[in-house]
Motif scaffolding. Structure first.
Motif, PDB file in Angstrom:
ATOM      1  N   ALA A  38     -87.736  40.703   0.332  1.00  0.00           N
ATOM      2  CA  ALA A  38     -86.855  40.389   1.457  1.00  0.00           C
ATOM      3  C   ALA A  38     -86.524  41.636   2.265  1.00  0.00           C
ATOM      4  O   ALA A  38     -86.292  41.561   3.484  1.00  0.00           O
ATOM      5  CB  ALA A  38     -85.574  39.731   0.948  1.00  0.00           C
ATOM      6  N   CYS A 154     -91.899  40.925   7.637  1.00  0.00           N
ATOM      7  CA  CYS A 154     -90.951  39.818   7.464  1.00  0.00           C
ATOM      8  C   CYS A 154     -91.600  38.634   6.751  1.00  0.00           C
ATOM      9  O   CYS A 154     -90.939  37.923   5.993  1.00  0.00           O
ATOM     10  CB  CYS A 154     -90.424  39.361   8.823  1.00  0.00           C
ATOM     11  SG  CYS A 154     -89.157  40.421   9.541  1.00  0.00           S
ATOM     12  N   THR A 155     -92.888  38.425   6.984  1.00  0.00           N
ATOM     13  CA  THR A 155     -93.553  37.266   6.385  1.00  0.00           C
ATOM     14  C   THR A 155     -93.694  37.383   4.874  1.00  0.00           C
ATOM     15  O   THR A 155     -94.017  36.392   4.211  1.00  0.00           O
ATOM     16  CB  THR A 155     -94.948  37.057   6.994  1.00  0.00           C
ATOM     17  OG1 THR A 155     -95.784  38.191   6.692  1.00  0.00           O
ATOM     18  CG2 THR A 155     -94.864  36.890   8.507  1.00  0.00           C
ATOM     19  N   SER A 157     -91.352  37.623   2.700  1.00  0.00           N
ATOM     20  CA  SER A 157     -90.363  36.761   2.052  1.00  0.00           C
ATOM     21  C   SER A 157     -90.826  35.306   2.049  1.00  0.00           C
ATOM     22  O   SER A 157     -90.579  34.575   1.085  1.00  0.00           O
ATOM     23  CB  SER A 157     -89.002  36.896   2.746  1.00  0.00           C
ATOM     24  OG  SER A 157     -89.094  36.571   4.119  1.00  0.00           O
ATOM     25  N   MET A 158     -91.513  34.880   3.106  1.00  0.00           N
ATOM     26  CA  MET A 158     -92.064  33.528   3.137  1.00  0.00           C
ATOM     27  C   MET A 158     -93.147  33.363   2.078  1.00  0.00           C
ATOM     28  O   MET A 158     -93.186  32.351   1.359  1.00  0.00           O
ATOM     29  CB  MET A 158     -92.647  33.223   4.520  1.00  0.00           C
ATOM     30  CG  MET A 158     -93.370  31.883   4.604  1.00  0.00           C
ATOM     31  SD  MET A 158     -94.234  31.645   6.175  1.00  0.00           S
ATOM     32  CE  MET A 158     -95.542  32.872   6.039  1.00  0.00           C
ATOM     33  N   ALA A 161     -91.604  32.974  -1.343  1.00  0.00           N
ATOM     34  CA  ALA A 161     -90.497  32.025  -1.470  1.00  0.00           C
ATOM     35  C   ALA A 161     -90.659  31.150  -2.712  1.00  0.00           C
ATOM     36  O   ALA A 161     -91.767  30.944  -3.211  1.00  0.00           O
ATOM     37  CB  ALA A 161     -90.414  31.152  -0.215  1.00  0.00           C
ATOM     38  N   VAL A 180     -88.190  34.798  -4.032  1.00  0.00           N
ATOM     39  CA  VAL A 180     -87.268  34.841  -2.886  1.00  0.00           C
ATOM     40  C   VAL A 180     -86.688  33.446  -2.649  1.00  0.00           C
ATOM     41  O   VAL A 180     -87.446  32.490  -2.459  1.00  0.00           O
ATOM     42  CB  VAL A 180     -87.986  35.331  -1.611  1.00  0.00           C
ATOM     43  CG1 VAL A 180     -87.014  35.358  -0.429  1.00  0.00           C
ATOM     44  CG2 VAL A 180     -88.590  36.713  -1.833  1.00  0.00           C
ATOM     45  N   ALA A 185     -85.648  33.365   2.811  1.00  0.00           N
ATOM     46  CA  ALA A 185     -86.896  33.451   3.570  1.00  0.00           C
ATOM     47  C   ALA A 185     -86.729  32.867   4.971  1.00  0.00           C
ATOM     48  O   ALA A 185     -87.214  33.429   5.958  1.00  0.00           O
ATOM     49  CB  ALA A 185     -88.009  32.724   2.825  1.00  0.00           C
ATOM     50  N   TYR A 220     -95.672  34.265  11.917  1.00  0.00           N
ATOM     51  CA  TYR A 220     -95.390  33.400  10.770  1.00  0.00           C
ATOM     52  C   TYR A 220     -96.420  32.290  10.644  1.00  0.00           C
ATOM     53  O   TYR A 220     -96.832  31.934   9.522  1.00  0.00           O
ATOM     54  CB  TYR A 220     -93.991  32.806  10.889  1.00  0.00           C
ATOM     55  CG  TYR A 220     -92.928  33.627  10.195  1.00  0.00           C
ATOM     56  CD1 TYR A 220     -92.445  33.266   8.949  1.00  0.00           C
ATOM     57  CD2 TYR A 220     -92.408  34.774  10.788  1.00  0.00           C
ATOM     58  CE1 TYR A 220     -91.475  34.014   8.299  1.00  0.00           C
ATOM     59  CE2 TYR A 220     -91.442  35.532  10.157  1.00  0.00           C
ATOM     60  CZ  TYR A 220     -90.974  35.151   8.911  1.00  0.00           C
ATOM     61  OH  TYR A 220     -90.021  35.904   8.259  1.00  0.00           O
TER      62      TYR A 220
END
Length: 259
Positions: A38, A154-155, A157-158, A161, A180, A185, A220
């Protein structure tokens, strides 16, 4: 999370995603790993700053836009040990290998790059450099490269997840897969979209503010498409898949900001 565990998460994020020297984390568990993923975009701020300075310096010196873009993205690659580029090549080789899952994972584990990996790497870098060249020529290369570099991280965390499985029982993917919380996310993506819009709404020359959220959405979407393919094909994520997601997200975000 206790201050000690948070410090471990920061050290894990910085030490994994950049070449900035930091002490090794004292403890690495799922909570620390999830927090580190994250914190990926925060850990990558030095990379984004360096890339922005390279673009600003190259522009001030009157260097060709193509050279400036290549130097800026090269600095990011050096600052991350080429980790994500290596992951992109290995993931492409694995996805291009036999439909046998075990064989595909074995191909990815070898570390050498085959023709599929090399071609994917070259094409992705061409897209990144070409898109950033357009942004530099249009006068907003600094904001474009900063936003794209951070969106790519940033992606993470996705991709980590909860609900996203690991393709292997060991390795980085096994440590961070599903670590995460989904709300974290989602919040990371929304915050990135808001901040990108605010950056572009400032006094500096650049695209319209709404192009910031569009760039985040594009990054994303590209990373999510790759993630979906890897989960179906490989059974989950690996460290290579995470790196590949970062690179395709950077490419997509740069395209959105250069269009």
């Amino acid at each position: 999370m206790t201050p000690g565990r948070f410090g471990d998460a920061v050290r894990l994020a910085v030490g994994t995603l950049t070449t900035v020297p930091v002490p090794a984390p004292r403890v690495i568990d799922r909570r620390v790993a999830g927090a580190a993923m994250a914190l990926g975009p925060i850990a990558a701020v030095p990379l984004a700053v360096v890339a922005g300075l390279v673009v600003a310096g190259g522009d001030a010196l009157g260097l060709p836009a193509l050279a400036v873009a290549a130097l800026a993205l090269g600095a990011v690659a050096l600052g991350s040990r080429g980790l994500h580029l290596d992951g992109l090549a290995d993931t492409a080789d694995g996805l291009g290998a036999s439909y046998d899952r075990a064989k595909a994972l074995d191909v990815m584990r070898r570390g050498d790059s085959g023709p599929t990996g090399v071609a994917t790497l070259v094409f992705t870098l061409l897209v990144q450099v070409g898109a950033l060249t357009g942004a530099v020529a249009a006068g907003h290369g600094v904001v474009a490269v900063v936003i794209a570099v951070l969106v790519g991280r940033c992606t993470l965390s996705m991709s980590c997840a909860r609900g996203v499985p690991s393709a292997r029982p060991e390795g980085l993917g096994a440590t961070v897969a599903g670590s995460v919380p989904v709300l974290v996310a989602v919040a990371a993506g929304l915050l990135a979209a808001v901040l990108a819009g605010l950056v572009l709404s400032g006094p500096a020359p650049g695209p319209a503010w709404w192009r910031g959220p569009v760039a985040v959405a594009a990054g994303y979407a590209a990373a999510a498409a790759l993630l979906t393919r890897c989960v179906r094909r490989l059974g989950g994520i690996t460290g290579d898949v995470l790196g590949a997601g970062v690179e395709v997200a950077v490419a997509a975000a740069l395209l959105a900001l250069a269009a």
